[in-house]
Design an enzyme around this catalytic site. Structure first.
Site, PDB file in Angstrom:
ATOM      1  N   ALA A   1      10.786   1.724  -1.953  1.00 32.57           N
ATOM      2  CA  ALA A   1      10.907   0.430  -2.641  1.00 32.57           C
ATOM      3  C   ALA A   1      10.777   0.628  -4.146  1.00 32.57           C
ATOM      4  CB  ALA A   1       9.842  -0.533  -2.127  1.00 32.57           C
TER       5      ALA A   1
ATOM      6  N   PRO B   1       0.842  -1.192   0.000  1.00 33.51           N
ATOM      7  CA  PRO B   1       0.000   0.000   0.000  1.00 33.51           C
ATOM      8  C   PRO B   1       0.886   1.253   0.000  1.00 33.51           C
ATOM      9  CG  PRO B   1       0.012  -1.047   2.182  1.00 33.51           C
ATOM     10  CD  PRO B   1       0.818  -1.935   1.270  1.00 33.51           C
TER      11      PRO B   1
ATOM     12  N   ASP C   1      14.361   4.153   4.807  1.00 38.05           N
ATOM     13  CA  ASP C   1      13.509   3.320   3.947  1.00 38.05           C
ATOM     14  C   ASP C   1      14.301   2.781   2.763  1.00 38.05           C
ATOM     15  OD1 ASP C   1      11.668   4.312   5.706  1.00 38.05           O
ATOM     16  OD2 ASP C   1      10.232   4.980   4.203  1.00 38.05           O
TER      17      ASP C   1
ATOM     18  N   GLY D   1       1.729   5.260   0.850  1.00 43.31           N
ATOM     19  CA  GLY D   1       1.380   6.226   1.898  1.00 43.31           C
ATOM     20  C   GLY D   1       0.921   5.542   3.165  1.00 43.31           C
ATOM     21  N   ALA D   2       1.517   4.395   3.495  1.00 45.57           N
ATOM     22  CA  ALA D   2       1.019   3.615   4.632  1.00 45.57           C
ATOM     23  C   ALA D   2       2.126   3.235   5.600  1.00 45.57           C
ATOM     24  CB  ALA D   2       0.297   2.373   4.133  1.00 45.57           C
TER      25      ALA D   2
ATOM     26  N   LEU E   1       5.007   1.651   4.940  1.00 44.44           N
ATOM     27  CA  LEU E   1       5.781   0.437   4.634  1.00 44.44           C
ATOM     28  C   LEU E   1       6.894   0.709   3.620  1.00 44.44           C
ATOM     29  CD1 LEU E   1       2.928  -2.235   4.522  1.00 44.44           C
ATOM     30  CD2 LEU E   1       4.314  -1.494   6.462  1.00 44.44           C
TER      31      LEU E   1
ATOM     32  N   SER F   1       7.285   4.133  -1.515  1.00 42.11           N
ATOM     33  CA  SER F   1       7.953   4.987  -2.511  1.00 42.11           C
ATOM     34  C   SER F   1       9.443   4.673  -2.556  1.00 42.11           C
ATOM     35  CB  SER F   1       7.689   6.470  -2.272  1.00 42.11           C
ATOM     36  OG  SER F   1       8.289   6.901  -1.088  1.00 42.11           O
TER      37      SER F   1
HETATM   38  C1  MEV Z   1       9.322   6.842   7.506  1.00 42.45           C
HETATM   39  O1  MEV Z   1       9.293   5.479   7.103  1.00 42.45           O
HETATM   40  C2  MEV Z   1      10.154   7.007   8.708  1.00 42.45           C
HETATM   41  C3  MEV Z   1      10.338   8.430   9.205  1.00 42.45           C
HETATM   42  O2  MEV Z   1      11.264   8.353  10.275  1.00 42.45           O
HETATM   43  C4  MEV Z   1      10.824   9.365   8.130  1.00 42.45           C
HETATM   44  C5  MEV Z   1      12.264   9.116   7.704  1.00 42.45           C
HETATM   45  O3  MEV Z   1      12.995   8.422   8.389  1.00 42.45           O
HETATM   46  O4  MEV Z   1      12.646   9.658   6.649  1.00 42.45           O
HETATM   47  C6  MEV Z   1       9.029   8.990   9.776  1.00 42.45           C
END
Ligand code: MEV
Length: 301
Positions: A99, A89, A140, A91-92, A94, A97
């Site tokens: 990946a 999904p 990420d 914007g959730a 995980l 974007s």
């Molecule tokens: C997003 O998956 C994790 C956050 O810490 C943002 C980031 O690390 O860039 C909220």
């Protein structure tokens, strides 16, 4: 075929933007992509029905992200058609974007005969991620490219963490869309207003991350679960949880989860629960589904 894994942050989101460590794991769901010669550069994304050719509008973020990654391949090259398939999904929380960026860059590397190790792929595919998230920590992308359970600190190479026991994780989507960019900039504004309090929260979370690493290495899942619960409470003090996330975290705990928390930027998106074993994970998943959430058992990869 290139693959960018999705990720789950076990402990440490948000603090990681400000240089604190985070403990995260890749999961088996992600984005696959391949590239082939074509008449013009083109990006297609399924199941979103996205098809962006050379005439794509400049204000289309996916087109800008694709252009940003393509600009990293200097010199003459044949035009390429990249086809990506997304199994996460968006914007959730995980890492969808990231990946996608990792998979697209991996596919371009394969087609153009470029070799790059996972660290470099994670770092350089940030050109994609920056289009969507003004100030990404890089966690990420790094996890998406390298996989496994890792300790991440901004600007440093990843540290692989060896898990003594598998981590039976269950992910559930609150169904509330959330924007990482908005949530991260909201936390930055709060930190400007209340620097001592917010930095205190991040220091407490960093201590959880260090203990979480030890718990993963020792196979102490009960301890890890407790650390996740405390991390969730600390994130809630930064107003990152929602009523729906609170409900789902409670459902997971009532169904026997060792711990549960929001994962990623919060403000919606997903929560993650840790179970003691695969049967426990199945029970937690069923309870979350009964509560109306789309939930799945995630394998740490
Ligand atoms: C997003 O998956 C994790 C956050 O810490 C943002 C980031 O690390 O860039 C909220």
């Amino acid at each position: 075929m290139a693959f960018g894994r999705g990720k789950v942050i076990l402990l440490g989101e948000h603090g990681v933007v400000f240089g604190h460590p985070a403990l995260a794991t890749g999961i088996e769901r992600g984005v696959t992509a391949s590239a082939e010669r074509a008449e013009a550069d083109r990006l297609e994304i399924e199941p979103w029905g996205v098809a962006l050719g050379p005439d794509a509008e400049d204000d289309e973020p996916l087109a800008r992200a694709f252009a940003a990654v393509l600009s990293l391949y200097p010199g003459p090259r044949s035009p390429l058609r990249v086809r990506a398939r997304v199994e996460l999904p968006g914007g959730a929380g995980l890492g969808c974007s990231a990946a996608l960026g990792v998979a697209v860059m991996g596919a371009l590397d394969e087609a153009l005969g470029v070799t790059r190790d996972a660290d470099a792929l994670g770092r350089e595919s940030l050109a994609w991620e920056r289009v969507f998230h003004g100030n990404p920590s890089g966690v990420d992308n790094a996890v998406s490219a390298a996989g496994g359970v890792v300790l991440f600190r901004r600007g440093e190479p990843l540290t692989a963490v060896s898990a003594r026991r598998p981590l039976p994780l269950v992910v559930a989507d609150s169904g509330e869309p959330s924007s990482t960019k908005t949530m991260v900039s909201g936390v930055a504004r709060r930190r400007e207003r209340e620097p001592e309090r917010v930095d205190g929260v991040f220091e407490a979370i960093a201590a959880l991350v260090h203990n979480g690493r030890l718990a993963v290495e020792a196979g102490a899942l009960g301890d890890l679960g407790q650390l996740m619960d405390v991390n969730h409470a600390l994130l809630s003090t930064l107003l990152l949880s929602t009523t729906r996330l609170e409900d789902l975290v409670g459902v997971a705990r009532d169904a026997g989860a060792l711990g549960a928390k929001l994962t990623g930027a919060g403000g919606g998106g997903c929560m993650v629960a840790l179970a003691a074993d695969p049967d426990g994970a199945a029970r937690v998943r069923e309870a979350l589904e009964r509560a109306g959430a789309h939930a799945f058992v995630a394998e740490a990869r």
